[in-house]
Design a protein around this motif. Structure first.
Motif, PDB file in Angstrom:
ATOM      1  N   VAL A   1       0.836  -1.199   0.000  1.00 22.94           N
ATOM      2  CA  VAL A   1       0.000   0.000   0.000  1.00 22.94           C
ATOM      3  C   VAL A   1       0.872   1.249   0.000  1.00 22.94           C
ATOM      4  CG1 VAL A   1      -1.651   1.354   1.348  1.00 22.94           C
ATOM      5  CG2 VAL A   1      -2.004  -1.105   1.053  1.00 22.94           C
ATOM      6  N   MET A   2       1.920   1.243   0.797  1.00 27.59           N
ATOM      7  CA  MET A   2       2.841   2.377   0.812  1.00 27.59           C
ATOM      8  C   MET A   2       3.517   2.539  -0.554  1.00 27.59           C
ATOM      9  SD  MET A   2       2.406   3.646   3.777  1.00 27.59           S
ATOM     10  CE  MET A   2       3.763   4.835   3.824  1.00 27.59           C
ATOM     11  N   ASN A   3       3.812   1.435  -1.203  1.00 26.00           N
ATOM     12  CA  ASN A   3       4.391   1.484  -2.547  1.00 26.00           C
ATOM     13  C   ASN A   3       3.412   2.092  -3.540  1.00 26.00           C
ATOM     14  OD1 ASN A   3       6.372   1.016  -4.528  1.00 26.00           O
ATOM     15  ND2 ASN A   3       5.668  -1.071  -4.918  1.00 26.00           N
ATOM     16  N   PHE A   4       2.133   1.730  -3.423  1.00 24.36           N
ATOM     17  CA  PHE A   4       1.114   2.342  -4.277  1.00 24.36           C
ATOM     18  C   PHE A   4       1.096   3.855  -4.086  1.00 24.36           C
ATOM     19  CE2 PHE A   4      -1.624  -1.728  -3.656  1.00 24.36           C
ATOM     20  CZ  PHE A   4      -0.921  -2.385  -4.652  1.00 24.36           C
ATOM     21  N   LEU A   5       1.098   4.257  -2.823  1.00 25.63           N
ATOM     22  CA  LEU A   5       1.007   5.686  -2.514  1.00 25.63           C
ATOM     23  C   LEU A   5       2.235   6.450  -2.989  1.00 25.63           C
ATOM     24  CD1 LEU A   5      -0.518   5.486   1.085  1.00 25.63           C
ATOM     25  CD2 LEU A   5      -1.710   5.799  -1.086  1.00 25.63           C
ATOM     26  N   ALA A   6       3.386   5.770  -3.029  1.00 23.81           N
ATOM     27  CA  ALA A   6       4.627   6.396  -3.503  1.00 23.81           C
ATOM     28  C   ALA A   6       4.734   6.362  -5.023  1.00 23.81           C
ATOM     29  CB  ALA A   6       5.831   5.691  -2.875  1.00 23.81           C
TER      30      ALA A   6
ATOM     31  N   GLY B   1       5.200   3.582  -6.943  1.00 22.17           N
ATOM     32  CA  GLY B   1       6.227   2.677  -7.407  1.00 22.17           C
ATOM     33  C   GLY B   1       5.791   1.294  -7.821  1.00 22.17           C
ATOM     34  N   ALA B   2       4.489   0.996  -7.813  1.00 20.80           N
ATOM     35  CA  ALA B   2       4.020  -0.351  -8.139  1.00 20.80           C
ATOM     36  C   ALA B   2       3.676  -0.470  -9.623  1.00 20.80           C
ATOM     37  CB  ALA B   2       2.802  -0.696  -7.287  1.00 20.80           C
ATOM     38  N   ALA B   3       3.457  -1.698 -10.063  1.00 26.39           N
ATOM     39  CA  ALA B   3       3.087  -1.932 -11.462  1.00 26.39           C
ATOM     40  C   ALA B   3       1.810  -1.185 -11.826  1.00 26.39           C
ATOM     41  CB  ALA B   3       2.916  -3.425 -11.719  1.00 26.39           C
TER      42      ALA B   3
END
Length: 374
Positions: free
Chosen positions: A105-110, A112-114
């Protein structure tokens, strides 16, 4: 085994307008049948051989039906990613720890996810919703917080959620769709994140389609053969613990996740709003399966983006009568397949709206060509 239970509180599903010919119009469907004929004629008389655009023609027809327009437009496509944790993860059904959910979730918010990369590429609005992640995010930034609880209960022991929690999740999913519609979106897709959510989806598939669990269980995030065997045994025992119910809401409360329940409510709300719905992979399709058992008309509004590499998805698509646009071996989730399908949906609407007809372009079609007959 105890006797089958019923839902203890009411849930009123939104009204969905059917798209089949007998269901639209005050004249018993004649107006809709006439529109369908005009729509098919518009597709057939574009400057191309009839049927030469293949599945794009079928897709254009569906979008035209949904929008009731010969010149449909895809406006502000959006994807909502619902994230939630699952109590069944405690049984070792995933090779990843539950902490990965909040980390992703933090990656989504940053960004950085696919799903972030694909959404940017396809010019898709992306929203991330905390449906019930186990770890509270103290500074959520652009996260939409609708957490029902900090993860579901372990359905190998007890139902995953209470009836009240289920109704809350369904309503929250619908509310996020209503927000996107108010922002101008007429095309929407749903993604998910939640360690062990393939276990929840497999049980939903098994129970809602009356299939053996072996036909529904896959490797998820990468289980080896021993891991798959363990997962299958855990889920078979869980299904045995909970009696089957004819009510799909009871099944959803028993085995679902908060993110799956929110997607279920979101599908129903999107169909109610006459949006074109992009269906992602295994877990997103399991949520749609639940929605279709509540109101089968939701399927009229669904474009199946892809066939997942997760075991069981192809069978689920077959049971739903779906013909996915793509087959790329994806099994990531997050709404990635839905995002990849957006350019195709745009192309289908564009050719119907923008491509010249034989008449408007002054091009001879076969009926105008000189005949060899004497």
């Amino acid at each position: 085994m105890s006797t089958a239970r019923t839902l203890s509180m009411p849930y009123k599903a939104p009204v969905i307008t059917p798209l089949h010919e007998a269901g639209i119009g005050d004249d018993g469907g004649a107006a809709d049948a006439g529109f369908c004929a005009r729509l098919q004629h518009a597709i057939d008389t574009k400057t191309k051989p009839v049927g030469s655009l293949g599945a794009l023609e079928t897709l254009a027809y569906q979008i035209g039906r949904i929008q009731q327009s010969l010149r449909p437009a895809i406006r502000r496509p959006a994807i909502i990613v619902f994230a939630g944790d699952h109590g069944i993860a405690a049984q070792g059904v995933s090779p990843f720890p539950q902490a990965v959910t909040v980390q992703m979730v933090m990656n989504f918010l940053a960004g950085g996810a696919a799903i972030n990369a694909f959404s940017r590429s396809a010019r898709v609005e992306l929203e991330v919703v905390d449906a019930g992640v186990a770890t509270e995010i103290e500074h959520p930034g652009n996260l939409v917080v609708r957490a029902v609880a900090r993860g579901t209960r372990d359905f190998s022991v007890e139902p995953a959620m209470t009836d009240e929690q289920l109704v809350q999740a369904l309503a929250s999913g619908a509310e996020r769709v209503d927000y996107q519609a108010a922002m101008g979106s007429n095309t929407i897709g749903f993604g998910e994140m939640g360690i062990a959510n393939t276990s929840a989806a497999a049980c939903l598939m098994s129970r809602l389609l009356d299939l053996p669990i072996d036909a529904c269980v896959g490797r998820g995030t990468g289980l080896d053969d021993a891991g798959v065997a363990h997962k299958r045994a855990v889920l078979a025992a869980a299904l045995e613990r909970h009696p089957a119910s004819p009510d799909p809401l009871v099944t959803l409360a028993t085995f679902g996740g908060f993110e799956i329940a929110m997607m279920t409510g979101a599908y129903l709300a999107a169909a109610h709003a006459r949006m074109t719905i992009l269906v992602d992979g295994f877990i997103a399709t399991a949520a749609l399966l639940a929605a279709s058992k509540i109101n089968a008309r939701v399927l009229d509004y669904c474009v199946f983006a892809h066939s997942s590499g997760e075991h069981g998805h192809q069978l689920m698509l077959e049971k739903l009568g779906a013909k996915p646009l793509l087959s790329l071996g994806l099994r990531l989730g997050e709404g990635t397949g839905a995002a990849l399908a957006v350019p195709l949906v745009r192309a289908a609407a564009s050719f119907l709206s923008e491509m010249a007809s034989f008449e408007s372009a002054g091009v001879s079609d076969r009926s105008d060509a000189p005949s060899d007959e004497h």
